[in-house]
Design a protein around this motif. Structure first.
Motif, PDB file in Angstrom:
ATOM      1  N   ASN A 139       0.842  -1.195   0.000  1.00 46.99           N
ATOM      2  CA  ASN A 139       0.000   0.000   0.000  1.00 46.99           C
ATOM      3  C   ASN A 139       0.879   1.249   0.000  1.00 46.99           C
ATOM      4  N   PHE A 140       0.674   2.137  -0.978  1.00 48.26           N
ATOM      5  CA  PHE A 140       1.528   3.323  -1.129  1.00 48.26           C
ATOM      6  C   PHE A 140       1.504   4.210   0.120  1.00 48.26           C
ATOM      7  N   MET A 141       0.306   4.442   0.676  1.00 45.91           N
ATOM      8  CA  MET A 141       0.179   5.309   1.850  1.00 45.91           C
ATOM      9  C   MET A 141       0.934   4.730   3.049  1.00 45.91           C
ATOM     10  N   GLN A 142       0.791   3.421   3.229  1.00 45.98           N
ATOM     11  CA  GLN A 142       1.486   2.745   4.330  1.00 45.98           C
ATOM     12  C   GLN A 142       3.000   2.830   4.138  1.00 45.98           C
ATOM     13  N   ARG A 143       3.424   2.619   2.895  1.00 39.98           N
ATOM     14  CA  ARG A 143       4.860   2.656   2.589  1.00 39.98           C
ATOM     15  C   ARG A 143       5.427   4.056   2.815  1.00 39.98           C
ATOM     16  N   SER A 144       4.667   5.074   2.398  1.00 40.40           N
ATOM     17  CA  SER A 144       5.099   6.472   2.600  1.00 40.40           C
ATOM     18  C   SER A 144       5.211   6.787   4.085  1.00 40.40           C
ATOM     19  N   PHE A 145       4.245   6.296   4.870  1.00 42.52           N
ATOM     20  CA  PHE A 145       4.300   6.475   6.326  1.00 42.52           C
ATOM     21  C   PHE A 145       5.566   5.820   6.872  1.00 42.52           C
ATOM     22  N   GLY A 146       5.858   4.600   6.400  1.00 47.40           N
ATOM     23  CA  GLY A 146       7.055   3.879   6.837  1.00 47.40           C
ATOM     24  C   GLY A 146       8.328   4.651   6.533  1.00 47.40           C
ATOM     25  N   GLU A 147       8.368   5.302   5.366  1.00 46.94           N
ATOM     26  CA  GLU A 147       9.549   6.093   4.992  1.00 46.94           C
ATOM     27  C   GLU A 147       9.730   7.279   5.938  1.00 46.94           C
ATOM     28  N   ARG A 148       8.604   7.929   6.283  1.00 42.67           N
ATOM     29  CA  ARG A 148       8.692   9.064   7.223  1.00 42.67           C
ATOM     30  C   ARG A 148       9.179   8.587   8.595  1.00 42.67           C
ATOM     31  N   VAL A 149       8.664   7.437   9.024  1.00 43.05           N
ATOM     32  CA  VAL A 149       9.074   6.864  10.313  1.00 43.05           C
ATOM     33  C   VAL A 149      10.562   6.520  10.296  1.00 43.05           C
ATOM     34  N   ALA A 150      11.008   5.926   9.188  1.00 44.19           N
ATOM     35  CA  ALA A 150      12.419   5.524   9.066  1.00 44.19           C
ATOM     36  C   ALA A 150      13.342   6.735   9.119  1.00 44.19           C
ATOM     37  N   MET A 151      12.889   7.864   8.555  1.00 45.56           N
ATOM     38  CA  MET A 151      13.709   9.087   8.563  1.00 45.56           C
ATOM     39  C   MET A 151      13.690   9.766   9.925  1.00 45.56           C
ATOM     40  N   ASN A 152      12.509   9.766  10.566  1.00 42.15           N
ATOM     41  CA  ASN A 152      12.370  10.541  11.795  1.00 42.15           C
ATOM     42  C   ASN A 152      12.801   9.799  13.060  1.00 42.15           C
ATOM     43  N   SER A 153      12.487   8.504  13.131  1.00 40.91           N
ATOM     44  CA  SER A 153      12.698   7.776  14.397  1.00 40.91           C
ATOM     45  C   SER A 153      14.145   7.805  14.910  1.00 40.91           C
ATOM     46  N   PRO A 154      15.156   7.609  14.048  1.00 46.88           N
ATOM     47  CA  PRO A 154      16.525   7.673  14.580  1.00 46.88           C
ATOM     48  C   PRO A 154      16.859   9.047  15.164  1.00 46.88           C
ATOM     49  N   ILE A 155      16.286  10.117  14.593  1.00 45.30           N
ATOM     50  CA  ILE A 155      16.580  11.479  15.076  1.00 45.30           C
ATOM     51  C   ILE A 155      15.800  11.777  16.346  1.00 45.30           C
ATOM     52  N   GLN A 156      14.473  11.620  16.276  1.00 46.10           N
ATOM     53  CA  GLN A 156      13.637  11.900  17.447  1.00 46.10           C
ATOM     54  C   GLN A 156      13.950  10.913  18.575  1.00 46.10           C
ATOM     55  N   GLY A 157      14.212   9.657  18.200  1.00 49.13           N
ATOM     56  CA  GLY A 157      14.548   8.648  19.200  1.00 49.13           C
ATOM     57  C   GLY A 157      15.866   8.944  19.892  1.00 49.13           C
ATOM     58  N   THR A 158      16.847   9.454  19.144  1.00 51.33           N
ATOM     59  CA  THR A 158      18.137   9.822  19.746  1.00 51.33           C
ATOM     60  C   THR A 158      17.942  10.986  20.722  1.00 51.33           C
ATOM     61  N   ALA A 159      17.122  11.960  20.330  1.00 51.72           N
ATOM     62  CA  ALA A 159      16.827  13.085  21.225  1.00 51.72           C
ATOM     63  C   ALA A 159      16.160  12.584  22.506  1.00 51.72           C
ATOM     64  N   ALA A 160      15.260  11.599  22.369  1.00 45.24           N
ATOM     65  CA  ALA A 160      14.592  11.017  23.538  1.00 45.24           C
ATOM     66  C   ALA A 160      15.598  10.306  24.435  1.00 45.24           C
ATOM     67  N   ASP A 161      16.554   9.602  23.827  1.00 41.64           N
ATOM     68  CA  ASP A 161      17.600   8.915  24.601  1.00 41.64           C
ATOM     69  C   ASP A 161      18.448   9.930  25.371  1.00 41.64           C
ATOM     70  N   ILE A 162      18.775  11.037  24.709  1.00 48.80           N
ATOM     71  CA  ILE A 162      19.647  12.047  25.329  1.00 48.80           C
ATOM     72  C   ILE A 162      18.995  12.667  26.563  1.00 48.80           C
ATOM     73  N   ILE A 163      17.694  13.028  26.480  1.00 50.21           N
ATOM     74  CA  ILE A 163      17.046  13.655  27.646  1.00 50.21           C
ATOM     75  C   ILE A 163      16.945  12.653  28.795  1.00 50.21           C
TER      76      ILE A 163
END
Length: 377
Positions: free
Chosen positions: A281-305
């Motif tokens: 599903n294109f919409m699901q795949r696009s969501f997955g791409e956004r998650v893949a781009m954001n999670s390492p960044i936002q997740g690292t910020a969460a780890d730091i705090i």
């Protein structure tokens, strides 16, 4: 300010909005009824974007958000919704959760959010809106014990700093090292104007692009945020990646790794599965791409705090202080600080938050104190 005073202020504004909405609609109706609201907006007033479902028109926030800039009634409805929620959740609801000690004890959960951030429930103290004055006023009801003040410290632009470090983009790293206004600099480079000629609108647009990139924003999403055409938004994003070339390669690499391994990781190795990347599903795949781009960044910020929070707690305990850590809201720590210990606690917050991790760019901390959470923020 007590919660009953706040409730009164909210009630007054809610009643004002109710009358305004009825006036704009030309009749009285139940604003809290999605069915009645849908009929008023999309049938009687003929607003665009009406999506009919089995139960009537959808009046979900994402649909109304798109209409709000051009239709005052929609803007008023969104404010009405926000204030009625504030009133029931906080002004009326907080009184029911005050403990025998006169304090509110929220529950903090480590494993609920997908990003790795700590979440707060019963009540949720992390969800108090800060963009509207009546929302911010809720923080006035939170006051420290006699003889104490609140010290509030939060990271400045932590996710963009994490992005600079993880991508290794020299231009972005250099900008932070030279303490540039990152949004003004991005505007200057994206819109090709001298730094001192950047307009407030250009800076605001560049800020939306800066933070949007962190969240894997699409040209469609950016066009909605900035009320510009999709073509203009695509050009902004393209110019951004020309300005910071390594960021594009880094984000594409995250998506590629996510597809290959089925998960992405933070800088500290914490994983987030992204099965959506393999969806047909294109919409699901696009969501997955956004998650893949954001999670390492936002997740690292969460780890730091979390690292910073533990270090601050350990330091205060080791130094035998009476001050205590009372709240964590995303990138922010709130300390109930003994007045005699203000200098010591300020130093601990500065040292431990800045030193939680060593990045290619320095972590920056904003700190304020006050006799209520409102004053300290």
């Amino acid at each position: 300010m007590c919660s009953s005073d706040l409730g009164e202020k909210l009630s007054v504004r809610i009643q004002e909005l109710e009358k305004l909405i009825w006036q704009e609609a030309g009749e009285e109706f139940n604003i809290n009824s999605p069915k009645q609201l849908g009929v008023i907006l999309f049938e009687k007033m003929g607003l665009p974007g009406g999506k009919k479902t089995k139960t009537g028109y959808s009046t979900a926030a994402d649909i109304l958000d798109k209409l709000a800039p051009d239709h005052k009634i929609v803007k008023d409805i969104l404010e009405y919704r926000q204030l009625t929620k504030l009133k029931s959740t906080y002004a009326d609801g907080l009184g029911n959760v005050i403990g025998k000690d006169g304090r509110i004890h929220s529950t903090f959960n480590q494993t609920i959010t997908a990003t790795g951030r700590i979440s707060s429930t019963e009540p949720n103290l992390q969800n108090i809106p800060v963009r509207m004055e009546l929302g911010r006023l809720i923080r006035k009801v939170f006051v420290p014990e006699d003889g104490y003040v609140f010290l509030d410290a939060d990271y400045s632009q932590i996710e963009l700093r994490v992005l600079a470090h993880m991508s290794g983009d020299e231009k972005l790293i250099q900008a932070y090292r030279e303490a540039e206004d990152i949004h003004r600099l991005t505007a200057s480079q994206v819109f090709h104007v001298p730094l001192d000629e950047v307009t407030p609108l250009q800076r605001r647009n560049a800020k939306a692009v800066n933070f949007g990139i962190v969240y894997g924003i699409s040209s469609f999403g950016l066009s909605q945020d900035l009320s510009i055409t999709r073509k203009e938004a695509a050009a902004y994003i393209e110019k951004y990646f020309e300005t910071y070339p390594k960021i594009k390669g880094f984000l594409d690499g995250l998506v590629k790794d996510g597809k290959e391994h089925g998960y992405v990781t933070t800088m500290f190795g914490r994983r987030r599965p992204v099965p959506e990347l393999k969806s047909s599903n294109f919409m699901q795949r696009s969501f997955g791409e956004r998650v893949a781009m954001n999670s390492p960044i936002q997740g690292t910020a969460a780890d730091i705090i979390k690292i910073a929070m533990n270090h601050v707690y350990e330091r205060m305990k080791k130094e035998g202080l009476q001050s205590r850590l009372v709240l964590q809201v995303h990138d922010e720590l709130l300390i109930e600080t003994k007045k005699e210990e203000i200098e010591t606690v300020s130093r601990i917050l500065e040292e431990e938050m800045k030193g939680a991790v060593h990045l290619a760019v320095e972590l920056d901390v904003d700190m304020h104190q006050g006799d209520s959470w409102y004053e300290a923020k």
